[in-house]
Motif scaffolding. Sequence first.
Motif, PDB file in Angstrom:
ATOM      1  N   ILE A  75       0.533  -1.364   0.178  1.00  0.00           N
ATOM      2  CA  ILE A  75      -0.007   0.133   0.232  1.00  0.00           C
ATOM      3  C   ILE A  75       0.877   0.689  -0.229  1.00  0.00           C
ATOM      4  N   VAL A  76       0.770   1.699  -1.040  1.00  0.00           N
ATOM      5  CA  VAL A  76       1.314   3.456  -1.155  1.00  0.00           C
ATOM      6  C   VAL A  76       0.170   4.932  -1.262  1.00  0.00           C
ATOM      7  N   SER A  77       0.638   5.708  -0.400  1.00  0.00           N
ATOM      8  CA  SER A  77      -0.279   6.144  -0.562  1.00  0.00           C
ATOM      9  C   SER A  77       0.677   7.512  -1.600  1.00  0.00           C
ATOM     10  N   LEU A  78      -0.286   8.732  -2.041  1.00  0.00           N
ATOM     11  CA  LEU A  78      -0.201  10.026  -2.431  1.00  0.00           C
ATOM     12  C   LEU A  78       1.261  11.041  -1.951  1.00  0.00           C
ATOM     13  N   GLY A  79       0.746  11.032  -1.082  1.00  0.00           N
ATOM     14  CA  GLY A  79       1.773  11.727   0.305  1.00  0.00           C
ATOM     15  C   GLY A  79       3.323  10.786   0.696  1.00  0.00           C
ATOM     16  N   ARG A  80       2.821   9.894   0.062  1.00  0.00           N
ATOM     17  CA  ARG A  80       4.477   9.098   0.471  1.00  0.00           C
ATOM     18  C   ARG A  80       5.062   9.182  -1.112  1.00  0.00           C
ATOM     19  N   LEU A  81       4.863   8.936  -2.523  1.00  0.00           N
ATOM     20  CA  LEU A  81       4.865   9.043  -3.242  1.00  0.00           C
ATOM     21  C   LEU A  81       5.580  10.717  -3.439  1.00  0.00           C
ATOM     22  N   GLN A  82       4.632  11.505  -2.860  1.00  0.00           N
ATOM     23  CA  GLN A  82       5.386  12.662  -3.553  1.00  0.00           C
ATOM     24  C   GLN A  82       6.459  13.009  -2.530  1.00  0.00           C
ATOM     25  N   ALA A  83       6.550  12.648  -1.180  1.00  0.00           N
ATOM     26  CA  ALA A  83       7.706  13.065   0.038  1.00  0.00           C
ATOM     27  C   ALA A  83       9.177  12.256  -0.955  1.00  0.00           C
ATOM     28  N   ALA A  84       9.088  11.578  -1.566  1.00  0.00           N
ATOM     29  CA  ALA A  84       9.739  10.344  -2.464  1.00  0.00           C
ATOM     30  C   ALA A  84      10.700  11.576  -3.274  1.00  0.00           C
ATOM     31  N   VAL A  85      10.036  11.949  -4.275  1.00  0.00           N
ATOM     32  CA  VAL A  85       9.789  12.692  -5.133  1.00  0.00           C
ATOM     33  C   VAL A  85      11.072  13.859  -4.650  1.00  0.00           C
ATOM     34  N   ASP A  86      10.120  14.402  -3.781  1.00  0.00           N
ATOM     35  CA  ASP A  86      10.578  16.349  -3.099  1.00  0.00           C
ATOM     36  C   ASP A  86      12.366  15.885  -2.142  1.00  0.00           C
ATOM     37  N   ALA A  98       7.130  -1.096  -8.949  1.00  0.00           N
ATOM     38  CA  ALA A  98       7.081  -1.070  -8.186  1.00  0.00           C
ATOM     39  C   ALA A  98       9.547  -2.036  -8.203  1.00  0.00           C
ATOM     40  N   ALA A  99       9.496  -2.091  -8.657  1.00  0.00           N
ATOM     41  CA  ALA A  99      10.924  -1.781  -9.351  1.00  0.00           C
ATOM     42  C   ALA A  99      11.434  -0.007  -8.356  1.00  0.00           C
ATOM     43  N   ALA A 100      10.642   1.186  -9.178  1.00  0.00           N
ATOM     44  CA  ALA A 100      11.567   2.321  -8.974  1.00  0.00           C
ATOM     45  C   ALA A 100      10.894   2.544  -7.594  1.00  0.00           C
ATOM     46  N   LEU A 101       9.819   2.068  -7.382  1.00  0.00           N
ATOM     47  CA  LEU A 101       9.875   2.165  -5.832  1.00  0.00           C
ATOM     48  C   LEU A 101      10.819   1.017  -4.862  1.00  0.00           C
ATOM     49  N   LEU A 102      10.683   0.355  -5.166  1.00  0.00           N
ATOM     50  CA  LEU A 102      11.667  -0.708  -3.836  1.00  0.00           C
ATOM     51  C   LEU A 102      12.877  -0.116  -4.640  1.00  0.00           C
ATOM     52  N   GLU A 103      13.432   0.063  -5.332  1.00  0.00           N
ATOM     53  CA  GLU A 103      14.604   0.903  -5.051  1.00  0.00           C
ATOM     54  C   GLU A 103      14.801   2.442  -4.742  1.00  0.00           C
ATOM     55  N   ALA A 104      13.727   3.320  -4.845  1.00  0.00           N
ATOM     56  CA  ALA A 104      13.866   4.552  -3.915  1.00  0.00           C
ATOM     57  C   ALA A 104      13.467   4.331  -1.830  1.00  0.00           C
ATOM     58  N   GLY A 105      13.137   3.173  -1.822  1.00  0.00           N
ATOM     59  CA  GLY A 105      13.050   2.310  -1.111  1.00  0.00           C
ATOM     60  C   GLY A 105      11.136   3.431  -0.124  1.00  0.00           C
ATOM     61  N   GLY A 120      -3.060  12.218   1.273  1.00  0.00           N
ATOM     62  CA  GLY A 120      -1.953  12.738   1.193  1.00  0.00           C
ATOM     63  C   GLY A 120      -1.941  13.465  -0.147  1.00  0.00           C
ATOM     64  N   GLU A 121      -1.299  14.694  -0.386  1.00  0.00           N
ATOM     65  CA  GLU A 121      -1.934  15.339  -1.946  1.00  0.00           C
ATOM     66  C   GLU A 121      -0.560  15.023  -2.825  1.00  0.00           C
ATOM     67  N   LEU A 122      -0.414  15.388  -3.913  1.00  0.00           N
ATOM     68  CA  LEU A 122       0.059  14.405  -5.108  1.00  0.00           C
ATOM     69  C   LEU A 122       0.681  16.034  -5.545  1.00  0.00           C
ATOM     70  N   LYS A 123       1.641  16.656  -5.887  1.00  0.00           N
ATOM     71  CA  LYS A 123       2.364  18.121  -6.946  1.00  0.00           C
ATOM     72  C   LYS A 123       2.863  17.697  -8.099  1.00  0.00           C
ATOM     73  N   ALA A 124       3.880  16.516  -7.659  1.00  0.00           N
ATOM     74  CA  ALA A 124       4.732  16.000  -9.143  1.00  0.00           C
ATOM     75  C   ALA A 124       3.523  15.021 -10.113  1.00  0.00           C
ATOM     76  N   LYS A 125       3.887  15.441 -11.775  1.00  0.00           N
ATOM     77  CA  LYS A 125       3.443  14.778 -12.897  1.00  0.00           C
ATOM     78  C   LYS A 125       3.454  12.912 -13.034  1.00  0.00           C
TER      79      LYS A 125
END
Length: 159
Positions: A75-86, A98-105, A120-125
Amino acid sequence: MKLNEIRDNVGAKHNRKRVGRGIGSGKGKTAGRGVKGQKSRSGVAIKGFEGGQMPIYRRLPKRGFVNIFKKDYNIVSLGRLQAAVDAKKLDAKKTVDAAALLEAGVIRREKDGVRVLSDGELKAKLKLEVSGASKSAVEKIEKAGGSITVVGVEAEAAE
């Protein structure tokens, strides 16, 4: 301190209990097992036996079942994705799977797939390639200018 001065803490190491070595040892003759009967013999394990009383696992009712075909998703939230991009762990220009998320931790291990939820909020495209997503998560991703592709078993069921 030298290597030859290293010792275990006092009381950290116990001597093995030697049973059946005479009555003076305190564990002689029957070796602390009592006398006669099934439990005084070797090779006996009576797990769950309550002396003839109906065991608790038989007194209690059976409930539910375990679905052996159940999928276990990350389970991955949009807020968690945005935090990883930031944090520059995820590249917003590349496809996020899945591979990219694993590599990003973001996830620890790949399970049966990744499911995105809208916390959460997602700003990244982002261009996501996942096993599933909630409707509100899809709306937020598309609102941010990204796209989402559902792959795997759920995509076949949707067709």
